[in-house]
Scaffold this motif. Structure first.
Motif, mmCIF file in Angstrom:
data_model
loop_
_atom_site.group_PDB
_atom_site.id
_atom_site.type_symbol
_atom_site.label_atom_id
_atom_site.label_comp_id
_atom_site.label_asym_id
_atom_site.label_seq_id
_atom_site.Cartn_x
_atom_site.Cartn_y
_atom_site.Cartn_z
ATOM 1 N N HIS A 111 7.778 -5.795 5.310
ATOM 2 C CA HIS A 111 7.650 -4.339 5.223
ATOM 3 C C HIS A 111 9.044 -3.755 5.433
ATOM 4 O O HIS A 111 9.682 -4.006 6.458
ATOM 5 N N SER A 157 5.854 -3.322 0.356
ATOM 6 C CA SER A 157 5.354 -2.425 1.395
ATOM 7 C C SER A 157 6.571 -1.708 1.987
ATOM 8 O O SER A 157 7.535 -2.362 2.386
ATOM 9 N N GLN A 219 3.498 -0.442 11.011
ATOM 10 C CA GLN A 219 3.682 -0.750 9.585
ATOM 11 C C GLN A 219 3.210 0.439 8.732
ATOM 12 O O GLN A 219 2.501 0.298 7.742
ATOM 13 N N LYS A 221 3.353 3.525 6.178
ATOM 14 C CA LYS A 221 3.874 3.558 4.815
ATOM 15 C C LYS A 221 4.130 4.995 4.373
ATOM 16 O O LYS A 221 3.458 5.923 4.814
#
Length: 300
Positions: A111, A157, A219, A221
Motif C-alpha cells: 500500500h 492500493s 491502510q 485509501k
C-alpha cells in the motif's frame, strides 16, 4: 505491520522514524534514504537501507527484498525555486521516482502512501477540500500533480497525504523554517519583513508524521488533507512566534509578495479543510501555539 519509508534523513522522515519506533504498534520499520543514515539509533529499533528513489534498480531491489505492507514516500525535491531552475532534477525525484515506487508496490502488493502538497493549487481561494481542482502555478506543483495522477491512475492500493508549509526541527538542523528564522532574527535584533498577502494552514512535522501513520495503520485509501487547522499569513505566524518567545514585535514589518524576487511563483491562498482526516482517521493536529511549544521543548 512492516512499513518502509523513503527520505528518512529528511524532516518528515525523521519524525516518522521517531514515531514508528516509540509506539506499541508492533511496527517493523525499514528506513531508507540516499547515502548514509544521519539519524540517531533509536536503540536499533529499525533497519536502515541506502536507497536512491531516482534509481529504478535500487527501488526495485530494496522493496522486493523487504516486501513491506506499506510504503510511505516522503522523499522529494521540495525547494520550489530549485525546481523552477532544474526541471530535469525535479522531474527525476518527484515523478520518475514515483513511477518506480508504483512498479515496486504493484510487484509486492504494498500500500503506497505518498506525500503531496498544497502547491498543486493556484492559490485563488482556500481553505481547500480534497476534491478541489488542481491548477499549479510553478514547476514544483506541476511535478507533484503529475505524481498524483500516476498514483491515481495506477492499479495499486494507494493514499495521498497532502500537506501545507511543514515546520519543525530536524536532528541535523540542515534546513530552517519560518519559525526558526523569525526567532533567530529577532533574537539578533534584526528587522525583518514578512508577507501578509499569502495564507496557509501551517503543519507541525510531528502532526504530518502522525497523519501518515494513521493512513498507513488503517491502510486508508484515497486523498487526505493532513495539515494544521488555522489559516494564517506568514506575518501572523511571525507575530505569534514573537509573542510566544517574548521577542520584540516591533522588528517585524508587514510587506507583500511583490516586494520579494523569487524564481518560482507562489500560490497566494491555499490551506486545507481537514474534516475528512479528522472523521476517517481520528487525526487531531496541534494548534499553532502548541506547535511552537513543541519546538521550544526541542530547542532546550
Amino acid at each position: 505491520m512492516k512499513i518502509l519509508i523513503t527520505g528518512s534523513n529528511g524532516l518528515l522522515g525523521q519524525k516518522l522514524v521517531k514515531l514508528l519506533t516509540s509506539g506499541e504498534d508492533n511496527i517493523e520499520l525499514i528506513a531508507t534514504a540516499r547515502g548514509e543514515n544521519r539519524l540517531p539509533s533509536f536503540d536499533n529499533k529499525y533497519t536502515y537501507e541506502s536507497m536512491d528513489i531516482s534509481n529504478e534498480e535500487d527501488v526495485n531491489a530494496i522493496i522486493t527484498k523487504h516486501k513491506p505492507e506499506v510504503i510511505i514516500n516522503t522523499a522529494a525535491m521540495t525547494n520550489v525555486d530549485q525546481c523552477e531552475t532544474d526541471h530535469d532534477g525535479c522531474w527525476k525525484l518527484n515523478v520518475h521516482a514515483v513511477e518506480y515506487l508504483i512498479a515496486a508496490a504493484e510487484k509486492t502488493g504494498a500500500h503506497l502512501v505518498h506525500v503531496s502538497t498544497d502547491f498543486i493549487f493556484d492559490g485563488s481561494h482556500g481553505p481547500l477540500e480534497e476534491n478541489a481542482e488542481p491548477a499549479p502555478v510553478n514547476f514544483y506543483g506541476e511535478s507533484k500533480l503529475a505524481a498524483e495522477k500516476l498514483i491515481i491512475e495506477s492499479n495499486i492500493s494507494w493514499a495521498i497525504a497532502r500537506t501545507v508549509l511543514v515546520y519543525g526541527i530536524a536532528h541535523d538542523m540542515s534546513r530552517s523554517n519560518i519559525i526558526l528564522w523569525v526567532k533567530n532574527s529577532l533574537e539578533s535584533q534584526k528587522n525583518i519583513q514578512v508577507v501578509d498577502d499569502q495564507w496557509r494552514t501551517p503543519t507541525l512535522a510531528e502532526d504530518l508524521a502522525q497523519g501518515c501513520f494513521l493512513i498507513a495503520k488503517n491502510q486508508a485509501k484515497g486523498i487526505y488533507n493532513i495539515s494544521g487547522k488555522e489559516m494564517l499569513s506568514p506575518y501572523e505566524m511571525a507575530i505569534k512566534t514573537a509573542d510566544f518567545f517574548k521577542l520584540d514585535q516591533s522588528l517585524i514589518t508587514k510587506t507583500d509578495g511583490s516586494k520579494f524576487k523569487q524564481t518560482a511563483k507562489r500560490p497566494p491562498k491555499t490551506g486545507f479543510v481537514i474534516t475528512k482526516a479528522e472523521n476517517d482517521l481520528g487525526y487531531q493536529p496541534h494548534s499553532f501555539e502548541e506547535g511552537l511549544a513543541v519546538l521550544k521543548s526541542q530547542l532546550t
